[in-house]
Design a protein around this motif. Structure first.
Motif, PDB file in Angstrom:
ATOM      1  N   UNK A 104       0.808  -1.222   0.000  1.00 57.36           N
ATOM      2  CA  UNK A 104       0.000   0.000   0.000  1.00 57.36           C
ATOM      3  C   UNK A 104       0.840   1.271   0.000  1.00 57.36           C
ATOM      4  N   UNK A 105       2.043   1.229   0.548  1.00 56.40           N
ATOM      5  CA  UNK A 105       2.842   2.442   0.704  1.00 56.40           C
ATOM      6  C   UNK A 105       4.062   2.514  -0.197  1.00 56.40           C
ATOM      7  N   UNK A 106       4.300   1.489  -1.001  1.00 59.11           N
ATOM      8  CA  UNK A 106       5.458   1.515  -1.907  1.00 59.11           C
ATOM      9  C   UNK A 106       5.226   2.508  -3.039  1.00 59.11           C
ATOM     10  N   UNK A 107       6.308   3.063  -3.522  1.00 56.10           N
ATOM     11  CA  UNK A 107       6.202   4.005  -4.634  1.00 56.10           C
ATOM     12  C   UNK A 107       7.515   4.704  -4.879  1.00 56.10           C
ATOM     13  N   UNK A 108       7.614   5.463  -5.959  1.00 53.68           N
ATOM     14  CA  UNK A 108       8.860   6.175  -6.270  1.00 53.68           C
ATOM     15  C   UNK A 108       9.166   7.228  -5.212  1.00 53.68           C
ATOM     16  N   UNK A 109      10.443   7.335  -4.891  1.00 52.15           N
ATOM     17  CA  UNK A 109      10.885   8.334  -3.927  1.00 52.15           C
ATOM     18  C   UNK A 109      10.722   7.932  -2.476  1.00 52.15           C
ATOM     19  N   UNK A 110      10.178   6.745  -2.221  1.00 48.38           N
ATOM     20  CA  UNK A 110       9.988   6.293  -0.847  1.00 48.38           C
ATOM     21  C   UNK A 110      11.277   5.660  -0.327  1.00 48.38           C
ATOM     22  N   UNK A 111      11.665   6.033   0.889  1.00 50.38           N
ATOM     23  CA  UNK A 111      12.843   5.437   1.524  1.00 50.38           C
ATOM     24  C   UNK A 111      12.529   3.969   1.853  1.00 50.38           C
ATOM     25  N   UNK A 112      13.110   3.045   1.105  1.00 47.93           N
ATOM     26  CA  UNK A 112      12.760   1.630   1.252  1.00 47.93           C
ATOM     27  C   UNK A 112      13.130   1.079   2.618  1.00 47.93           C
ATOM     28  N   UNK A 113      14.247   1.555   3.155  1.00 49.09           N
ATOM     29  CA  UNK A 113      14.667   1.055   4.463  1.00 49.09           C
ATOM     30  C   UNK A 113      13.697   1.503   5.557  1.00 49.09           C
ATOM     31  N   UNK A 114      13.301   2.782   5.483  1.00 50.69           N
ATOM     32  CA  UNK A 114      12.341   3.294   6.467  1.00 50.69           C
ATOM     33  C   UNK A 114      10.983   2.623   6.291  1.00 50.69           C
ATOM     34  N   UNK A 115      10.587   2.429   5.031  1.00 52.08           N
ATOM     35  CA  UNK A 115       9.310   1.777   4.762  1.00 52.08           C
ATOM     36  C   UNK A 115       9.278   0.359   5.329  1.00 52.08           C
ATOM     37  N   UNK A 116      10.402  -0.364   5.176  1.00 59.32           N
ATOM     38  CA  UNK A 116      10.466  -1.729   5.698  1.00 59.32           C
ATOM     39  C   UNK A 116      10.318  -1.735   7.216  1.00 59.32           C
ATOM     40  N   UNK A 117      10.984  -0.780   7.880  1.00 60.44           N
ATOM     41  CA  UNK A 117      10.881  -0.694   9.342  1.00 60.44           C
ATOM     42  C   UNK A 117       9.459  -0.360   9.769  1.00 60.44           C
ATOM     43  N   UNK A 118       8.841   0.604   9.055  1.00 62.97           N
ATOM     44  CA  UNK A 118       7.464   0.979   9.390  1.00 62.97           C
ATOM     45  C   UNK A 118       6.503  -0.185   9.172  1.00 62.97           C
ATOM     46  N   UNK A 119       6.714  -0.915   8.073  1.00 58.57           N
ATOM     47  CA  UNK A 119       5.847  -2.055   7.769  1.00 58.57           C
ATOM     48  C   UNK A 119       6.011  -3.155   8.817  1.00 58.57           C
ATOM     49  N   UNK A 120       7.247  -3.400   9.241  1.00 57.54           N
ATOM     50  CA  UNK A 120       7.504  -4.421  10.255  1.00 57.54           C
ATOM     51  C   UNK A 120       6.824  -4.080  11.570  1.00 57.54           C
ATOM     52  N   UNK A 121       6.969  -2.826  12.004  1.00 54.75           N
ATOM     53  CA  UNK A 121       6.343  -2.393  13.256  1.00 54.75           C
ATOM     54  C   UNK A 121       4.821  -2.448  13.134  1.00 54.75           C
ATOM     55  N   UNK A 122       4.309  -2.058  11.968  1.00 58.27           N
ATOM     56  CA  UNK A 122       2.857  -2.140  11.750  1.00 58.27           C
ATOM     57  C   UNK A 122       2.369  -3.585  11.901  1.00 58.27           C
ATOM     58  N   UNK A 123       3.105  -4.520  11.329  1.00 58.35           N
ATOM     59  CA  UNK A 123       2.741  -5.932  11.459  1.00 58.35           C
ATOM     60  C   UNK A 123       2.753  -6.389  12.906  1.00 58.35           C
ATOM     61  N   UNK A 124       3.789  -5.986  13.644  1.00 58.06           N
ATOM     62  CA  UNK A 124       3.875  -6.333  15.060  1.00 58.06           C
ATOM     63  C   UNK A 124       2.676  -5.764  15.832  1.00 58.06           C
ATOM     64  N   UNK A 125       2.328  -4.505  15.532  1.00 58.40           N
ATOM     65  CA  UNK A 125       1.234  -3.858  16.256  1.00 58.40           C
ATOM     66  C   UNK A 125      -0.109  -4.535  15.989  1.00 58.40           C
ATOM     67  N   UNK A 126      -0.360  -4.875  14.729  1.00 62.27           N
ATOM     68  CA  UNK A 126      -1.612  -5.560  14.392  1.00 62.27           C
ATOM     69  C   UNK A 126      -1.702  -6.884  15.147  1.00 62.27           C
ATOM     70  N   UNK A 127      -0.616  -7.655  15.144  1.00 65.27           N
ATOM     71  CA  UNK A 127      -0.616  -8.943  15.845  1.00 65.27           C
ATOM     72  C   UNK A 127      -0.775  -8.759  17.349  1.00 65.27           C
ATOM     73  N   UNK A 128      -0.200  -7.701  17.901  1.00 64.47           N
ATOM     74  CA  UNK A 128      -0.323  -7.443  19.337  1.00 64.47           C
ATOM     75  C   UNK A 128      -1.763  -7.106  19.714  1.00 64.47           C
ATOM     76  N   UNK A 129      -2.482  -6.414  18.837  1.00 63.06           N
ATOM     77  CA  UNK A 129      -3.895  -6.158  19.103  1.00 63.06           C
ATOM     78  C   UNK A 129      -4.689  -7.462  19.125  1.00 63.06           C
ATOM     79  N   UNK A 130      -4.311  -8.410  18.268  1.00 66.57           N
ATOM     80  CA  UNK A 130      -4.950  -9.728  18.322  1.00 66.57           C
ATOM     81  C   UNK A 130      -4.640 -10.421  19.649  1.00 66.57           C
ATOM     82  N   UNK A 131      -3.402 -10.269  20.117  1.00 69.91           N
ATOM     83  CA  UNK A 131      -3.031 -10.834  21.421  1.00 69.91           C
ATOM     84  C   UNK A 131      -3.845 -10.178  22.538  1.00 69.91           C
ATOM     85  N   UNK A 132      -4.062  -8.879  22.418  1.00 69.62           N
ATOM     86  CA  UNK A 132      -4.908  -8.139  23.362  1.00 69.62           C
ATOM     87  C   UNK A 132      -6.310  -8.755  23.405  1.00 69.62           C
ATOM     88  N   UNK A 133      -6.844  -9.085  22.242  1.00 69.16           N
ATOM     89  CA  UNK A 133      -8.151  -9.725  22.170  1.00 69.16           C
ATOM     90  C   UNK A 133      -8.166 -11.086  22.832  1.00 69.16           C
TER      91      UNK A 133
END
Length: 490
Positions: free
Chosen positions: A425-454
């Protein structure tokens, strides 16, 4: 002298249990190093955790019956020696397959060791006040052992090598073996015990299919034919296991164990608590090391406050109040506090957030979870006839390990899917790929943690509805008549 021997027996039992629980998380800190050393893929790395918890959980009921058949002390000591040998094999692994196999073998011997340890504890301490103290210590170990494993993993990985996270079990097991040989006396052998092999095959096969299906969904997708087949097969096999247990001459899971409402509540509570918890430890480790760039030692030290909170929850809250208040007044608030901790952790970003989010979340998590877990242990093993103590102990451990196996596989799959979706969803020209990967990884962790919360909220709901005892049961105070406990000391 008998009293002194009883407390020394607690030391031996606690040491063995610490090793078993510690091994569920000690490799978490070492996993990034082991993954790089053995060229593991991101999809396969979770099998270092899952191979252990799956073999452990899948064979626990059989291990409990072996304990009843061969005697608790004999089974306990065989489990210690086998666990030490499997740990040495894993430390010497030359490839990922060898490491996965050694971890599975550790799980096999842990399945012998854990129910024998818990049934020894339940039949050794029967006086209410002593029992509360003993279970407070044991509950602290069950809760804090996971965090201690993360700290030990950091120290060993930083200053020695990731392989020492496995080698360290060898001296611990040998010390516990010597203590068991000297202190524990033979006892608890039941001549009518029988090994239910069909039940073991159905139960273990069903759990294996479920966990493997959840893990394969990360790479194949939930609609894949293999994934659907595995999940359906798992449900069918477990249903067949349930039917067989009502017909088997000596079932792995006696109906007397699961007919008690309080025990069922404890088993289900622990199942959903561990579904939520195991994956979170894995995500936090990768967040601190992979996203924030912390060293293994610093990551391990970051878990120390949670360890302290777990000890306080078990020994200063649950142990002191267990005989004075209804169990659910400890379990439900404890799980709500723990869930609140997860809600805070689930809001971290790529910027350092240890003090603002991770630390308060860990403190709440440790305090709440340990209070609930220690109370659940007492509920699960209280008022069980000695002939079924191995099965009851094994069922509690099974709920814990199966929850951990499913939770690790399921939450890892959810995290991986959320990460991939974010990247697309967030890939595109001019995007910092390293930062995007970190943001995507943390987003994945957060989504899974909300499931753990449930999962923790569901555990709190189950405990609030199912557990209705006025006090946690003990062998003397149970409402049903139980035989005198077997003396496990000389």
């Amino acid at each position: 002298m008998a009293d002194n021997r009883r407390w020394w027996a607690l030391v031996v039992i606690a040491l063995a249990q610490l090793m078993v629980v510690l091994d569920m998380t000690i490799v978490n800190i070492a996993l990034p190093s082991a993954q790089a050393d053995l060229n593991m893929s991101d999809a396969n790395r979770q099998w270092v955790i899952t191979a252990y918890t799956l073999a452990f959980g899948g064979l626990l009921l059989l291990g409990g019956r072996i304990s009843d058949l061969a005697g608790r002390k004999t089974t306990f000591m065989i489990g210690l020696l086998g666990f030490a040998a499997a740990s040495a094999l894993g430390g010497a692994a030359t490839g990922q397959g060898m490491l996965f196999g050694a971890r599975a073998l550790q799980g096999v011997f842990a399945a012998l060791l854990a129910p024998a340890a818990l049934s020894l504890l339940a039949t050794t301490f029967t006086e209410p006040k002593e029992r509360a103290k003993a279970f407070g210590v044991f509950g602290a170990i069950v809760g804090a052992g996971a965090a201690i494993g993360l700290l030990a993993g950091g120290l060993l990985t930083e200053y020695l090598d990731w392989r020492w996270c496995l080698y360290v079990n060898v001296p611990i097991a040998l010390v516990a073996f010597a203590g068991a040989w000297a202190i524990l006396a033979p006892g608890g052998r039941h001549p009518d015990a029988h090994l239910d092999v069909p039940g073991a095959l159905l139960g273990s096969g069903g759990m294996l299919a479920l966990v493997y299906g959840f893990s394969e969904a990360a790479s194949r997708g939930w609609g894949d034919g293999l994934v659907v087949t595995l999940l359906v097969a798992g449900v069918v096999l477990l249903a067949a296991f349930g039917v067989w247990q009502t017909r088997a001459r000596v079932p792995l899971l006696p109906m007397s164990v699961i007919k008690d409402r309080q025990r069922v509540g404890a088993f289900l509570t622990v199942l959903f608590v561990t579904v939520g918890m195991f994956g979170v430890f894995l995500f936090l480790t990768y967040y601190l090391q992979g996203v924030l760039g912390w060293s293994p030692l610093k990551t391990g030290l970051a878990y120390l406050p949670m360890t302290a909170a777990m000890i306080v929850g078990s020994t200063q809250i649950a142990a002191r109040l267990l005989s004075k208040v209804p169990p659910r007044t400890l379990i439900v608030p404890g799980l709500l506090v723990a869930a609140g901790g997860l809600a805070i952790i689930a809001q971290v970003g790529v910027e350092p957030a240890y003090v603002s989010h991770v630390l308060p979340g860990m403190l709440m998590l440790g305090l709440g979870m340990s209070t609930a877990m220690m109370t659940s242990i007492s509920l699960a093993t209280g008022s069980v006839a000695p002939r079924d103590s191995g099965a009851a102990s094994a069922t509690f451990n099974t709920a814990q390990q199966v929850g951990g196996s499913i939770g690790t596989a399921l939450l890892n799959t959810i995290a991986a899917s959320a990460t991939a979706t974010y990247l697309t969803a967030h890939a595109g020209p001019g995007v910092d790929k390293r930062l995007l990967q970190a943001e995507a990884t943390v987003h994945g962790f957060n989504v899974a943690t909300w499931w753990a919360f449930g999962a923790l909220l569901l555990a709190a709901l189950i405990a609030g509805v199912v557990v209705n005892a006025e006090r946690a049961p003990t062998p003397q105070g149970a409402g049903e008549r139980t035989p005198e406990p077997v003396d496990t000391l000389g």
